[in-house]
Scaffold this active site. Structure first.
Site, mmCIF file in Angstrom:
data_model
loop_
_atom_site.group_PDB
_atom_site.id
_atom_site.type_symbol
_atom_site.label_atom_id
_atom_site.label_comp_id
_atom_site.label_asym_id
_atom_site.label_seq_id
_atom_site.Cartn_x
_atom_site.Cartn_y
_atom_site.Cartn_z
ATOM 1 N N HIS A 46 0.842 -1.189 0.000
ATOM 2 C CA HIS A 46 0.000 0.000 0.000
ATOM 3 C C HIS A 46 0.878 1.240 0.000
ATOM 4 O O HIS A 46 2.003 1.224 0.494
ATOM 5 C CB HIS A 46 -0.925 0.003 1.235
ATOM 6 C CG HIS A 46 -2.019 1.022 1.162
ATOM 7 N ND1 HIS A 46 -1.880 2.299 1.641
ATOM 8 C CD2 HIS A 46 -3.271 0.940 0.642
ATOM 9 C CE1 HIS A 46 -3.005 2.973 1.427
ATOM 10 N NE2 HIS A 46 -3.858 2.175 0.827
ATOM 11 N N ASP A 82 -7.954 -4.788 -0.582
ATOM 12 C CA ASP A 82 -8.453 -5.498 -1.762
ATOM 13 C C ASP A 82 -8.335 -7.012 -1.629
ATOM 14 O O ASP A 82 -9.131 -7.749 -2.220
ATOM 15 C CB ASP A 82 -7.695 -5.043 -3.019
ATOM 16 C CG ASP A 82 -7.973 -3.590 -3.344
ATOM 17 O OD1 ASP A 82 -9.146 -3.190 -3.295
ATOM 18 O OD2 ASP A 82 -7.011 -2.860 -3.635
#
Length: 468
Positions: A346, A405
């Protein structure tokens, strides 16, 4: 008959030749552009350009202030070096983990409460929440004729494309679309938040009917139902769902509702709103941003990767076989050849993504209730082994935590939510944050955003067309 057939054949051949010529034109120009538009990396360094609005250490360039959400993923030592820490996410100062866990503890829907919090900056009382929920319920149904004229008549293979067009079309059904007063933007925001479940559900049904040769099932939204319940009811042919399914989807919506002002789609909302344009234009632009595979579309990338893994790994419970597949992915020999294990890493979070941690707890319970333990352990193995494989295979030695996700892909799959709906669901949740940020930009931004680009094309002397 023969003359007509020959004429038809000749015209058809002519059109095919014309299309071939046009395609060749685009191909040749694309090759030229791929060379003329290249700017050397050295120039970006020389001119101290923050590519992607990122600093050299990967942190985002500070371009604004916000009270809506705060994303914490790292700290700095006394020398200014980044320090990896556990991730935290705050909505209007409240830890999202507390909001999430309270809904689980009380076994109730919470997305509407979170939406109220994001829009108005405070937690509602029981009476305020009831009033707000009724107001949202009154906005569930689309304007008369909208579904037929704006969705079913012009379906799209992409639900996100259809969603963006539907939001823009709402402008034509608004008697006061360009008024950017706080009162009017609030009205428009709440109307859009109420409408979104029907917009994505009908866009999905139109796509299935027009492109997938499936039966068309249109269910009216029910005002008394929550956002999550209405979504499940309208996307499923029978309209049936269980309470646990709806509450799990509700929790997922809570975790996707807001993520600070710097994520691409929320920044798009700020950017476009700074021009003074209408709400529908700003939110449609945000939808377009979220559609991108580098942003909201990444959840589909995880789902597709897992589908490819199951297709190519004989035994998903065999960790050695799964690891072999992941190595191939990192080498660019499997899945989409990108060399990426989707669902890991991320831009801000270093040690952990709090949304992924909470979604993982949901996913584990869901797996146990549906007999999907083997599938869950597959996702967990990817989370636990992925970062070390990045180091071993690609030499990348940095934290690669599971992001939101990864486990949202598992939850959607376990809830039998079609892949087409994954990113639209993200948009439905994030709309609450977008609207809150739009209001903040109108209230406190008050200045057109106008960053600068340095021109690096050498100046040229014009050559008359006869001499070229």
């Amino acid at each position: 008959m023969g003359d007509n057939y020959e004429a038809f054949t000749a015209e058809n051949d002519r059109l095919i030749d014309k299309l071939s010529e046009e395609k060749a034109f685009y191909r040749s120009k694309a090759k030229i552009l791929s060379k003329t538009d290249i700017i050397p990396d050295s120039l970006y360094i020389e001119k101290d350009v923050k590519r992607g609005l990122r600093n050299a250490n990967g942190t985002g360039v500070i371009v604004g202030l916000t009270k809506v959400g705060d994303v914490i993923g790292y700290d700095f030592d006394e020398q200014g070096n980044k320090i990896a820490i556990d991730g935290k996410l705050y909505y209007r100062g409240y830890d999202v983990e507390d909001l999430f866990n309270n809904c689980v503890k009380e076994n109730r829907f919470g997305f509407e409460e979170v939406t109220y919090l994001l829009l108005f900056g405070e937690l509602p009382s029981k009476e305020e929440l009831s009033e707000f929920t009724k107001l949202l319920g009154a906005k569930r149904e689309l304007p008369k004729g909208f579904a037929r004229d704006m969705i079913l008549t012009a379906p799209s293979k992409s639900i996100m494309n259809k969603l963006a067009r539907s939001v823009l079309a709402m402008y034509s059904y608004d008697d006061n679309p360009d008024d950017t007063s706080i009162e009017n933007v609030l009205r428009q925001s709440i109307s859009l938040i109420g409408h979104f479940p029907a917009l994505i559900a009908y866009g999905f049904q139109a796509k299935r009917s027009s492109f997938d040769n499936e039966s068309l099932h249109l269910h009216n939204p029910i005002p008394e139902l929550s956002t999550a319940e209405n979504i499940l009811r309208m996307i499923r042919p029978t309209g049936e769902y269980t309470d646990i399914e709806a509450k799990l989807l509700d929790l997922s919506l809570i975790l996707h509702a807001e993520h600070g002002g710097g994520n691409n789609s929320t920044f798009t909302t700020h950017l476009v709103s700074s021009s003074g344009t209408d709400t529908y234009s700003a939110i449609s632009a945000a939808v377009g941003s979220l559609k991108g595979p580098r942003h909201g579309g990444a959840n589909i990338a995880v789902i597709n990767m897992m589908h490819d893994l199951v297709h190519h790994v004989k035994d998903i419970t065999n960790e050695a076989q799964v690891e072999d597949y992941l190595v191939k992915v990192l080498k660019g020999d499997a899945n989409d050849r990108s060399g990426l294990i989707y669902g890991l890493g991320h831009a801000i979070y270093t040690i952990s993504d709090p949304r992924a941690t909470l979604l993982k707890s949901m996913a584990r319970k869901l797996a146990e209730s549906k007999g999907l333990e083997d599938s869950f352990h597959l996702y967990e193995f990817i989370e636990n082994r992925g970062a070390s494989l990045y180091k071993e295979v690609k030499g990348i030695d940095k934290p690669m935590p599971a992001n939101v996700d990864l486990y949202s892909g598992f939850v959607y799959r376990a809830l039998n939510i079609p892949v087409d709906i994954a990113t639209p669901l993200f948009a439905t949740a994030r709309l609450s944050g977008w609207c809150a940020h739009r209001l903040e930009e109108i209230i406190t931004g008050r200045r057109l955003m106008r960053p600068a680009y340095n021109g690096v094309q050498p100046y040229l002397e014009y050559v008359p067309i006869a001499k070229r």
